[in-house]
Design a protein around this motif. Sequence first.
Motif, PDB file in Angstrom:
ATOM      1  N   SER A  82       0.813  -1.217   0.000  1.00  0.00           N
ATOM      2  CA  SER A  82       0.000   0.000   0.000  1.00  0.00           C
ATOM      3  C   SER A  82       0.845   1.266   0.000  1.00  0.00           C
ATOM      4  N   ARG A  83       2.090   1.185   0.502  1.00  0.00           N
ATOM      5  CA  ARG A  83       2.970   2.350   0.706  1.00  0.00           C
ATOM      6  C   ARG A  83       2.354   3.358   1.683  1.00  0.00           C
ATOM      7  N   ALA A  84       1.358   2.932   2.457  1.00  0.00           N
ATOM      8  CA  ALA A  84       0.717   3.823   3.420  1.00  0.00           C
ATOM      9  C   ALA A  84       1.463   3.845   4.743  1.00  0.00           C
ATOM     10  N   LEU A  85       1.940   2.691   5.170  1.00  0.00           N
ATOM     11  CA  LEU A  85       2.647   2.595   6.448  1.00  0.00           C
ATOM     12  C   LEU A  85       4.103   3.031   6.305  1.00  0.00           C
ATOM     13  N   VAL A  86       4.750   2.527   5.279  1.00  0.00           N
ATOM     14  CA  VAL A  86       6.139   2.897   4.967  1.00  0.00           C
ATOM     15  C   VAL A  86       6.225   3.113   3.459  1.00  0.00           C
ATOM     16  N   ASN A  87       7.230   3.849   3.026  1.00  0.00           N
ATOM     17  CA  ASN A  87       7.370   4.172   1.607  1.00  0.00           C
ATOM     18  C   ASN A  87       8.129   3.077   0.864  1.00  0.00           C
ATOM     19  N   SER A  88       7.704   1.832   1.081  1.00  0.00           N
ATOM     20  CA  SER A  88       8.329   0.664   0.459  1.00  0.00           C
ATOM     21  C   SER A  88       7.305  -0.450   0.392  1.00  0.00           C
ATOM     22  N   ASP A  89       7.576  -1.433  -0.449  1.00  0.00           N
ATOM     23  CA  ASP A  89       6.816  -2.673  -0.415  1.00  0.00           C
ATOM     24  C   ASP A  89       7.465  -3.616   0.586  1.00  0.00           C
ATOM     25  N   ALA A  90       6.659  -4.466   1.204  1.00  0.00           N
ATOM     26  CA  ALA A  90       7.171  -5.394   2.206  1.00  0.00           C
ATOM     27  C   ALA A  90       6.590  -6.784   1.967  1.00  0.00           C
ATOM     28  N   LEU A  91       7.434  -7.789   2.151  1.00  0.00           N
ATOM     29  CA  LEU A  91       7.024  -9.181   1.978  1.00  0.00           C
ATOM     30  C   LEU A  91       7.614 -10.004   3.107  1.00  0.00           C
ATOM     31  N   LEU A  92       6.752 -10.721   3.819  1.00  0.00           N
ATOM     32  CA  LEU A  92       7.177 -11.619   4.900  1.00  0.00           C
ATOM     33  C   LEU A  92       6.850 -13.040   4.474  1.00  0.00           C
ATOM     34  N   THR A  93       7.875 -13.902   4.480  1.00  0.00           N
ATOM     35  CA  THR A  93       7.689 -15.301   4.093  1.00  0.00           C
ATOM     36  C   THR A  93       8.265 -16.218   5.159  1.00  0.00           C
ATOM     37  N   THR A  94       7.943 -17.487   5.028  1.00  0.00           N
ATOM     38  CA  THR A  94       8.541 -18.483   5.918  1.00  0.00           C
ATOM     39  C   THR A  94      10.036 -18.607   5.637  1.00  0.00           C
ATOM     40  N   TRP A  95      10.755 -19.002   6.678  1.00  0.00           N
ATOM     41  CA  TRP A  95      12.203 -19.255   6.575  1.00  0.00           C
ATOM     42  C   TRP A  95      12.407 -20.689   6.114  1.00  0.00           C
ATOM     43  N   LEU A  96      13.252 -20.901   5.110  1.00  0.00           N
ATOM     44  CA  LEU A  96      13.558 -22.242   4.649  1.00  0.00           C
ATOM     45  C   LEU A  96      14.927 -22.671   5.163  1.00  0.00           C
ATOM     46  N   PRO A  97      15.095 -23.932   5.525  1.00  0.00           N
ATOM     47  CA  PRO A  97      16.392 -24.402   6.026  1.00  0.00           C
ATOM     48  C   PRO A  97      17.421 -24.485   4.905  1.00  0.00           C
ATOM     49  N   GLY A  98      18.666 -24.685   5.292  1.00  0.00           N
ATOM     50  CA  GLY A  98      19.730 -24.863   4.317  1.00  0.00           C
ATOM     51  C   GLY A  98      20.535 -23.604   4.074  1.00  0.00           C
ATOM     52  N   ARG A  99      21.607 -23.775   3.307  1.00  0.00           N
ATOM     53  CA  ARG A  99      22.483 -22.669   2.926  1.00  0.00           C
ATOM     54  C   ARG A  99      22.623 -22.640   1.411  1.00  0.00           C
ATOM     55  N   PRO A 100      22.972 -21.471   0.835  1.00  0.00           N
ATOM     56  CA  PRO A 100      23.103 -21.399  -0.625  1.00  0.00           C
ATOM     57  C   PRO A 100      24.099 -22.417  -1.166  1.00  0.00           C
ATOM     58  N   LEU A 101      23.789 -22.937  -2.337  1.00  0.00           N
ATOM     59  CA  LEU A 101      24.650 -23.912  -3.000  1.00  0.00           C
ATOM     60  C   LEU A 101      25.963 -23.300  -3.444  1.00  0.00           C
ATOM     61  N   PHE A 102      25.984 -21.998  -3.640  1.00  0.00           N
ATOM     62  CA  PHE A 102      27.175 -21.323  -4.157  1.00  0.00           C
ATOM     63  C   PHE A 102      28.387 -21.588  -3.267  1.00  0.00           C
ATOM     64  N   GLY A 103      29.458 -22.095  -3.861  1.00  0.00           N
ATOM     65  CA  GLY A 103      30.708 -22.332  -3.147  1.00  0.00           C
ATOM     66  C   GLY A 103      30.710 -23.555  -2.259  1.00  0.00           C
ATOM     67  N   ARG A 104      29.632 -24.327  -2.242  1.00  0.00           N
ATOM     68  CA  ARG A 104      29.561 -25.484  -1.347  1.00  0.00           C
ATOM     69  C   ARG A 104      30.358 -26.661  -1.923  1.00  0.00           C
ATOM     70  N   GLU A 105      31.172 -27.278  -1.082  1.00  0.00           N
ATOM     71  CA  GLU A 105      31.880 -28.493  -1.455  1.00  0.00           C
ATOM     72  C   GLU A 105      31.484 -29.658  -0.561  1.00  0.00           C
ATOM     73  N   ASP A 106      30.521 -29.407   0.339  1.00  0.00           N
ATOM     74  CA  ASP A 106      30.125 -30.427   1.309  1.00  0.00           C
ATOM     75  C   ASP A 106      28.769 -31.028   0.975  1.00  0.00           C
ATOM     76  N   VAL A 107      28.320 -30.904  -0.272  1.00  0.00           N
ATOM     77  CA  VAL A 107      27.029 -31.454  -0.672  1.00  0.00           C
ATOM     78  C   VAL A 107      27.222 -32.401  -1.849  1.00  0.00           C
ATOM     79  N   ASP A 108      26.275 -33.293  -2.007  1.00  0.00           N
ATOM     80  CA  ASP A 108      26.246 -34.197  -3.156  1.00  0.00           C
ATOM     81  C   ASP A 108      25.633 -33.429  -4.317  1.00  0.00           C
ATOM     82  N   ARG A 109      26.485 -32.768  -5.095  1.00  0.00           N
ATOM     83  CA  ARG A 109      25.979 -31.883  -6.147  1.00  0.00           C
ATOM     84  C   ARG A 109      25.154 -32.624  -7.192  1.00  0.00           C
ATOM     85  N   PRO A 110      25.557 -33.810  -7.662  1.00  0.00           N
ATOM     86  CA  PRO A 110      24.686 -34.510  -8.627  1.00  0.00           C
ATOM     87  C   PRO A 110      23.291 -34.768  -8.062  1.00  0.00           C
ATOM     88  N   LEU A 111      23.202 -35.131  -6.782  1.00  0.00           N
ATOM     89  CA  LEU A 111      21.899 -35.338  -6.163  1.00  0.00           C
ATOM     90  C   LEU A 111      21.082 -34.047  -6.165  1.00  0.00           C
TER      91      LEU A 111
END
Length: 288
Positions: A82-111
């Motif tokens: 709405s931009r009525a409360l603050v001069n921005s859009d806001a989105l709240l979502t659930t938190w998902l587990p895990g860490r980004p794949l970028f730079g990871r060497e401790d995962v089974d990448r083919p899987l």
Amino acid sequence: MTVELILAQADLTEFTVRPLGGGTYNEVFRVTSPEGDFVLKVSPSGRPGLTYERNLMRTEALFCRLGHAVAPVPEVVHTDFSRALVNSDALLTTWLPGRPLFGREDVDRPLVRRQLGQAVAALHEVTGPGFGYPQLGLHTTWTAAFLAMFDAVKADARRYGVELPGIPLDPAVFDEVKRPALVHFDLWDGNILTDTGLTGLVDGERAFWGDPVAEFVSLALFRTIEDDEDFLTSYGFEFTDSARVRLAAYQAYLYSIMLVERVPRGSTDQAMESLITNALTRALDVLA
């Protein structure tokens, strides 16, 4: 104060907030409360850098609502556009587990890539009401939508004084796309969450309705998806000559965006500029 106002509006009265790094456009926070863990995104209050970046968060909310039903995508908890409360859009979502794949060497990448192929294929089964960016207005054909998308980037390039090479596009190859699929278009390793396997696909604000082949650009950023047998076999895709031409066009589109957006973002990384330019040149060689 902005964050506190938004979370109070979302009926969270007890919470702790800490900034999350890695974002290049929105402010992003992790929110911990008795109700659970969440991610809060707050859009920039100024003008968007590029034309397609208008009202991006509204598209991310749409992507999450549609994608959550078929793939490991965050669930929308609260929005305020709405931009009525603050001069921005806001989105709240659930938190998902895990860490980004970028730079990871401790995962089974083919899987992970096989699981990713299944998840992306499921996303692409979601069909839209038209083609293009939802926040900018839709087109009846993918050809019209994609050419308009590219024209907007070219206009942005002129506005910011960025010289893009000539990019030959054959409308006939895009006419083959008849169904507007849900395309994330930013599935590089930083937006793919993993633990022992795939746990999440995040940051869907750049999504559009279009050709599923366009997804393969960020899934193999600066590379070629045809080398990713695990992903393609799991997804169930075999390339044709036409699909290769369309893929090169989508590579040229994304790499053009990446060159132009460097100006409003104030990027001075010359090594990255060279990487993008070389990738764009390879795409143009296919188109030529």
